[in-house]
Design a protein around this motif. Sequence first.
Motif, mmCIF file in Angstrom:
data_model
loop_
_atom_site.group_PDB
_atom_site.id
_atom_site.type_symbol
_atom_site.label_atom_id
_atom_site.label_comp_id
_atom_site.label_asym_id
_atom_site.label_seq_id
_atom_site.Cartn_x
_atom_site.Cartn_y
_atom_site.Cartn_z
ATOM 1 N N THR A 36 0.853 -1.183 0.000
ATOM 2 C CA THR A 36 0.000 0.000 0.000
ATOM 3 C C THR A 36 0.889 1.232 0.000
ATOM 4 O O THR A 36 1.888 1.283 0.709
ATOM 5 C CB THR A 36 -0.888 0.012 1.256
ATOM 6 O OG1 THR A 36 -1.676 -1.168 1.262
ATOM 7 C CG2 THR A 36 -1.808 1.214 1.258
ATOM 8 N N ILE A 37 0.518 2.222 -0.787
ATOM 9 C CA ILE A 37 1.281 3.466 -0.855
ATOM 10 C C ILE A 37 0.581 4.500 0.010
ATOM 11 O O ILE A 37 -0.629 4.704 -0.110
ATOM 12 C CB ILE A 37 1.394 3.957 -2.302
ATOM 13 C CG1 ILE A 37 2.174 2.945 -3.116
ATOM 14 C CG2 ILE A 37 2.032 5.330 -2.354
ATOM 15 C CD1 ILE A 37 2.230 3.254 -4.572
ATOM 16 N N LYS A 38 1.343 5.132 0.897
ATOM 17 C CA LYS A 38 0.802 6.193 1.748
ATOM 18 C C LYS A 38 1.210 7.535 1.152
ATOM 19 O O LYS A 38 2.385 7.825 0.983
ATOM 20 C CB LYS A 38 1.332 6.079 3.170
ATOM 21 C CG LYS A 38 0.741 7.117 4.102
ATOM 22 C CD LYS A 38 1.400 7.111 5.455
ATOM 23 C CE LYS A 38 0.798 6.042 6.319
ATOM 24 N NZ LYS A 38 1.303 6.134 7.715
ATOM 25 N N TYR A 39 0.222 8.347 0.820
ATOM 26 C CA TYR A 39 0.431 9.657 0.217
ATOM 27 C C TYR A 39 0.157 10.695 1.309
ATOM 28 O O TYR A 39 -0.984 10.923 1.679
ATOM 29 C CB TYR A 39 -0.508 9.815 -0.971
ATOM 30 C CG TYR A 39 -0.323 11.022 -1.837
ATOM 31 C CD1 TYR A 39 0.808 11.809 -1.770
ATOM 32 C CD2 TYR A 39 -1.294 11.374 -2.752
ATOM 33 C CE1 TYR A 39 0.965 12.907 -2.581
ATOM 34 C CE2 TYR A 39 -1.149 12.471 -3.575
ATOM 35 C CZ TYR A 39 -0.024 13.227 -3.477
ATOM 36 O OH TYR A 39 0.120 14.318 -4.276
ATOM 37 N N VAL A 40 1.213 11.290 1.866
ATOM 38 C CA VAL A 40 1.083 12.230 2.979
ATOM 39 C C VAL A 40 0.832 13.632 2.444
ATOM 40 O O VAL A 40 1.593 14.142 1.626
ATOM 41 C CB VAL A 40 2.351 12.217 3.862
ATOM 42 C CG1 VAL A 40 2.232 13.222 4.993
ATOM 43 C CG2 VAL A 40 2.594 10.818 4.408
ATOM 44 N N VAL A 41 -0.252 14.243 2.932
ATOM 45 C CA VAL A 41 -0.629 15.610 2.564
ATOM 46 C C VAL A 41 -0.456 16.475 3.813
ATOM 47 O O VAL A 41 -1.092 16.204 4.829
ATOM 48 C CB VAL A 41 -2.090 15.665 2.072
ATOM 49 C CG1 VAL A 41 -2.477 17.078 1.690
ATOM 50 C CG2 VAL A 41 -2.293 14.722 0.909
ATOM 51 N N PRO A 42 0.400 17.482 3.769
ATOM 52 C CA PRO A 42 0.700 18.258 4.983
ATOM 53 C C PRO A 42 -0.326 19.333 5.336
ATOM 54 O O PRO A 42 0.010 20.330 5.955
ATOM 55 C CB PRO A 42 2.051 18.889 4.653
ATOM 56 C CG PRO A 42 2.025 19.060 3.188
ATOM 57 C CD PRO A 42 1.252 17.877 2.662
ATOM 58 N N PHE A 43 -1.568 19.141 4.953
ATOM 59 C CA PHE A 43 -2.614 20.107 5.253
ATOM 60 C C PHE A 43 -3.861 19.381 5.726
ATOM 61 O O PHE A 43 -4.011 18.175 5.526
ATOM 62 C CB PHE A 43 -2.928 20.963 4.023
ATOM 63 C CG PHE A 43 -1.757 21.768 3.537
ATOM 64 C CD1 PHE A 43 -1.397 22.940 4.184
ATOM 65 C CD2 PHE A 43 -1.005 21.337 2.461
ATOM 66 C CE1 PHE A 43 -0.302 23.670 3.754
ATOM 67 C CE2 PHE A 43 0.086 22.064 2.030
ATOM 68 C CZ PHE A 43 0.442 23.236 2.675
ATOM 69 N N ALA A 44 -4.796 20.115 6.323
ATOM 70 C CA ALA A 44 -6.012 19.524 6.874
ATOM 71 C C ALA A 44 -6.911 18.954 5.777
ATOM 72 O O ALA A 44 -6.872 19.380 4.621
ATOM 73 C CB ALA A 44 -6.776 20.577 7.667
ATOM 74 N N ALA A 45 -7.714 17.978 6.175
ATOM 75 C CA ALA A 45 -8.656 17.363 5.233
ATOM 76 C C ALA A 45 -9.774 18.341 4.897
ATOM 77 O O ALA A 45 -10.154 19.186 5.702
ATOM 78 C CB ALA A 45 -9.232 16.098 5.841
ATOM 79 N N GLY A 46 -10.310 18.217 3.690
ATOM 80 C CA GLY A 46 -11.447 19.028 3.276
ATOM 81 C C GLY A 46 -11.105 20.230 2.434
ATOM 82 O O GLY A 46 -11.992 20.849 1.865
ATOM 83 N N GLY A 47 -9.840 20.567 2.335
ATOM 84 C CA GLY A 47 -9.439 21.716 1.532
ATOM 85 C C GLY A 47 -9.135 21.329 0.092
ATOM 86 O O GLY A 47 -9.269 20.176 -0.318
ATOM 87 N N MET A 52 -7.288 17.609 -4.350
ATOM 88 C CA MET A 52 -6.320 17.315 -5.417
ATOM 89 C C MET A 52 -5.520 16.050 -5.097
ATOM 90 O O MET A 52 -5.250 15.232 -5.977
ATOM 91 C CB MET A 52 -5.375 18.506 -5.620
ATOM 92 C CG MET A 52 -6.053 19.746 -6.154
ATOM 93 S SD MET A 52 -6.891 19.483 -7.724
ATOM 94 C CE MET A 52 -5.528 19.117 -8.779
ATOM 95 N N ALA A 53 -5.157 15.869 -3.823
ATOM 96 C CA ALA A 53 -4.414 14.669 -3.433
ATOM 97 C C ALA A 53 -5.253 13.422 -3.652
ATOM 98 O O ALA A 53 -4.734 12.382 -4.081
ATOM 99 C CB ALA A 53 -3.989 14.780 -1.979
ATOM 100 N N ARG A 54 -6.530 13.491 -3.371
ATOM 101 C CA ARG A 54 -7.396 12.330 -3.571
ATOM 102 C C ARG A 54 -7.578 12.008 -5.051
ATOM 103 O O ARG A 54 -7.652 10.843 -5.434
ATOM 104 C CB ARG A 54 -8.739 12.545 -2.885
ATOM 105 C CG ARG A 54 -8.586 12.571 -1.384
ATOM 106 C CD ARG A 54 -9.899 12.661 -0.645
ATOM 107 N NE ARG A 54 -9.659 12.848 0.772
ATOM 108 C CZ ARG A 54 -9.359 11.858 1.613
ATOM 109 N NH1 ARG A 54 -9.272 10.629 1.165
ATOM 110 N NH2 ARG A 54 -9.155 12.119 2.893
#
Length: 80
Positions: A36-47, A52-54
Amino acid sequence: MKRRDVILGLGAASTTLLGAPWLTWAQTDFPRTGSTIKYVVPFAAGGLTDVMARIVGQKLSENWKVPVVIDNRSGGNGQN
């Protein structure tokens, strides 16, 4: 010919000759099946960044046939 041109030419030639084996030694089975690949986004969810990350994560998952998990890590002003 200037000395600088000769040094740059030799540097480019050596980079080409020495860099070629690294292309064949590169890992060819990335990503491994079953991982499984973990894609870390350094900002809060919902923005917008999360959205874009999803989208990118979904496309990566479709192309690589591996699940991609989006991990939102907010805090530190984007510096984790």
